[in-house]
Design a protein around this motif. Structure first.
Motif, PDB file in Angstrom:
ATOM      1  N   ARG A  68       0.831  -1.206   0.000  1.00 48.31           N
ATOM      2  CA  ARG A  68       0.000   0.000   0.000  1.00 48.31           C
ATOM      3  C   ARG A  68       0.866   1.258   0.000  1.00 48.31           C
ATOM      4  NH1 ARG A  68      -3.172  -1.498   3.693  1.00 48.31           N
ATOM      5  NH2 ARG A  68      -2.244  -0.463   5.493  1.00 48.31           N
ATOM      6  N   ARG A  69       1.910   1.272   0.806  1.00 52.30           N
ATOM      7  CA  ARG A  69       2.784   2.448   0.836  1.00 52.30           C
ATOM      8  C   ARG A  69       3.516   2.632  -0.489  1.00 52.30           C
ATOM      9  NH1 ARG A  69       5.599   2.156   6.868  1.00 52.30           N
ATOM     10  NH2 ARG A  69       3.761   2.850   8.029  1.00 52.30           N
ATOM     11  N   CYS A  70       3.942   1.543  -1.045  1.00 52.35           N
ATOM     12  CA  CYS A  70       4.687   1.586  -2.303  1.00 52.35           C
ATOM     13  C   CYS A  70       3.814   2.105  -3.443  1.00 52.35           C
ATOM     14  CB  CYS A  70       5.213   0.186  -2.614  1.00 52.35           C
ATOM     15  SG  CYS A  70       6.124   0.064  -4.151  1.00 52.35           S
ATOM     16  N   VAL A  71       2.537   1.748  -3.439  1.00 52.98           N
ATOM     17  CA  VAL A  71       1.646   2.078  -4.552  1.00 52.98           C
ATOM     18  C   VAL A  71       0.928   3.405  -4.336  1.00 52.98           C
ATOM     19  CG1 VAL A  71      -0.406   1.343  -5.830  1.00 52.98           C
ATOM     20  CG2 VAL A  71       1.310  -0.346  -5.138  1.00 52.98           C
ATOM     21  N   ARG A 108       0.608   0.730  -9.794  1.00 52.43           N
ATOM     22  CA  ARG A 108       0.053   2.087  -9.769  1.00 52.43           C
ATOM     23  C   ARG A 108      -0.912   2.305 -10.936  1.00 52.43           C
ATOM     24  NH1 ARG A 108       5.067   6.044  -7.777  1.00 52.43           N
ATOM     25  NH2 ARG A 108       4.717   5.663  -5.533  1.00 52.43           N
ATOM     26  N   GLU A 109      -0.590   1.729 -12.078  1.00 54.54           N
ATOM     27  CA  GLU A 109      -1.509   1.815 -13.219  1.00 54.54           C
ATOM     28  C   GLU A 109      -2.814   1.085 -12.901  1.00 54.54           C
ATOM     29  OE1 GLU A 109       0.701   0.230 -16.464  1.00 54.54           O
ATOM     30  OE2 GLU A 109       1.909   2.052 -16.757  1.00 54.54           O
ATOM     31  N   ASP A 110      -2.716  -0.068 -12.245  1.00 58.04           N
ATOM     32  CA  ASP A 110      -3.913  -0.801 -11.827  1.00 58.04           C
ATOM     33  C   ASP A 110      -4.743   0.034 -10.847  1.00 58.04           C
ATOM     34  OD1 ASP A 110      -3.164  -2.972 -13.356  1.00 58.04           O
ATOM     35  OD2 ASP A 110      -2.314  -4.097 -11.681  1.00 58.04           O
ATOM     36  N   ALA A 111      -4.061   0.705  -9.923  1.00 55.62           N
ATOM     37  CA  ALA A 111      -4.754   1.506  -8.925  1.00 55.62           C
ATOM     38  C   ALA A 111      -5.512   2.657  -9.577  1.00 55.62           C
ATOM     39  CB  ALA A 111      -3.770   2.041  -7.882  1.00 55.62           C
ATOM     40  N   LEU A 112      -4.921   3.260 -10.613  1.00 56.18           N
ATOM     41  CA  LEU A 112      -5.612   4.327 -11.342  1.00 56.18           C
ATOM     42  C   LEU A 112      -6.836   3.794 -12.058  1.00 56.18           C
ATOM     43  CD1 LEU A 112      -2.623   6.343 -12.858  1.00 56.18           C
ATOM     44  CD2 LEU A 112      -4.164   7.062 -11.025  1.00 56.18           C
ATOM     45  N   LYS A 113      -6.721   2.594 -12.614  1.00 55.63           N
ATOM     46  CA  LYS A 113      -7.877   1.978 -13.274  1.00 55.63           C
ATOM     47  C   LYS A 113      -8.983   1.673 -12.267  1.00 55.63           C
ATOM     48  CE  LYS A 113      -5.083  -0.151 -16.922  1.00 55.63           C
ATOM     49  NZ  LYS A 113      -4.535  -1.419 -17.461  1.00 55.63           N
ATOM     50  N   ASP A 114      -8.576   1.297 -11.058  1.00 55.15           N
ATOM     51  CA  ASP A 114      -9.572   1.031 -10.006  1.00 55.15           C
ATOM     52  C   ASP A 114     -10.405   2.272  -9.727  1.00 55.15           C
ATOM     53  OD1 ASP A 114      -8.598  -1.522  -9.787  1.00 55.15           O
ATOM     54  OD2 ASP A 114      -7.429  -1.145  -7.976  1.00 55.15           O
TER      55      ASP A 114
END
Length: 200
Positions: A68-71, A108-114
């Motif tokens: 979580r911290r990394c992303v 991070r790209e996945d998190a943006l898509k989320d």
């Protein structure tokens, strides 16, 4: 509590394989919304040769905190190793740092898509209010129309707000900063293109 969690990271050494640790991290990311199911838990427990189920959860919590911290936090690629306290074994720090660096951009790209695509500005209009009021300061009424086309149907949203003279100055300063950032990005891109062309 977090200090005690770090003490569970040495359990990863039981896997005897970098690929196994990579699998565990990837599985934790894949199940970030749902949590691990029984099959995933059994696979990871077997990889780590753990007899007790209770030994697994603190380790997983610690790894999820790291992920979580990394992303989601503003941690640069070369700063990931600073996430670990000194008590974590150096070899574990190196291994986890390499793996987190490997997947940080993808996650991070996945998190943006989320989160879904943000709405974009369609139109902006404004009008003055309180111009004729004797005791009220004049304000500008800003009307924004935002377009969200990330859904199955295009959705338009209207936002209205008042802007006084002092808040206008603050907003303009922010806009100037944004403009400068765009200019800096454009100049950096041109420099890279020039360097690439010279290298050919």
């Amino acid at each position: 509590m977090e200090q005690t969690l770090w003490g569970h990271l040495p359990l990863l050494v039981r896997s005897n394989s970098k690929d196994s640790v990579e699998y565990i991290l990837q599985t934790l990311w894949r199940t970030r919304k749902t949590g691990l199911d029984r099959a995933d838990r059994d696979i990871i427990r077997d990889m780590l040769q753990l007899q007790n189920e209770s030994d697994l959860d603190p380790l997983l919590v610690c790894l999820r905190i790291l992920i979580r911290r990394c992303v989601y936090e503003n941690v640069k690629r070369d700063e990931i190793q600073k996430l670990f306290p000194d008590e974590v074994l150096p070899e574990l720090q190196r291994l986890l740092t390499l793996l987190l660096q490997k997947f940080q951009r993808e996650w991070r790209e996945d998190a943006l898509k989320d989160q879904g695509a943000l709405p974009r500005l369609k139109t902006m209009t404004w009008d003055m209010a309180n111009q004729d009021a004797e005791f009220a300061d004049p304000v500008a009424v800003i009307n924004l129309k935002l377009l969200n086309d990330s859904q199955s149907r295009v959705k338009e949203t209207e936002v209205k707000f008042e802007l006084a003279n002092d808040t206008l100055e603050t907003m303009l300063n922010s806009m100037y900063c944004i403009r400068d950032q765009f200019s800096n990005v454009g100049e950096a891109s041109n420099d890279h293109l020039s360097q690439d062309a010279n290298a050919l």
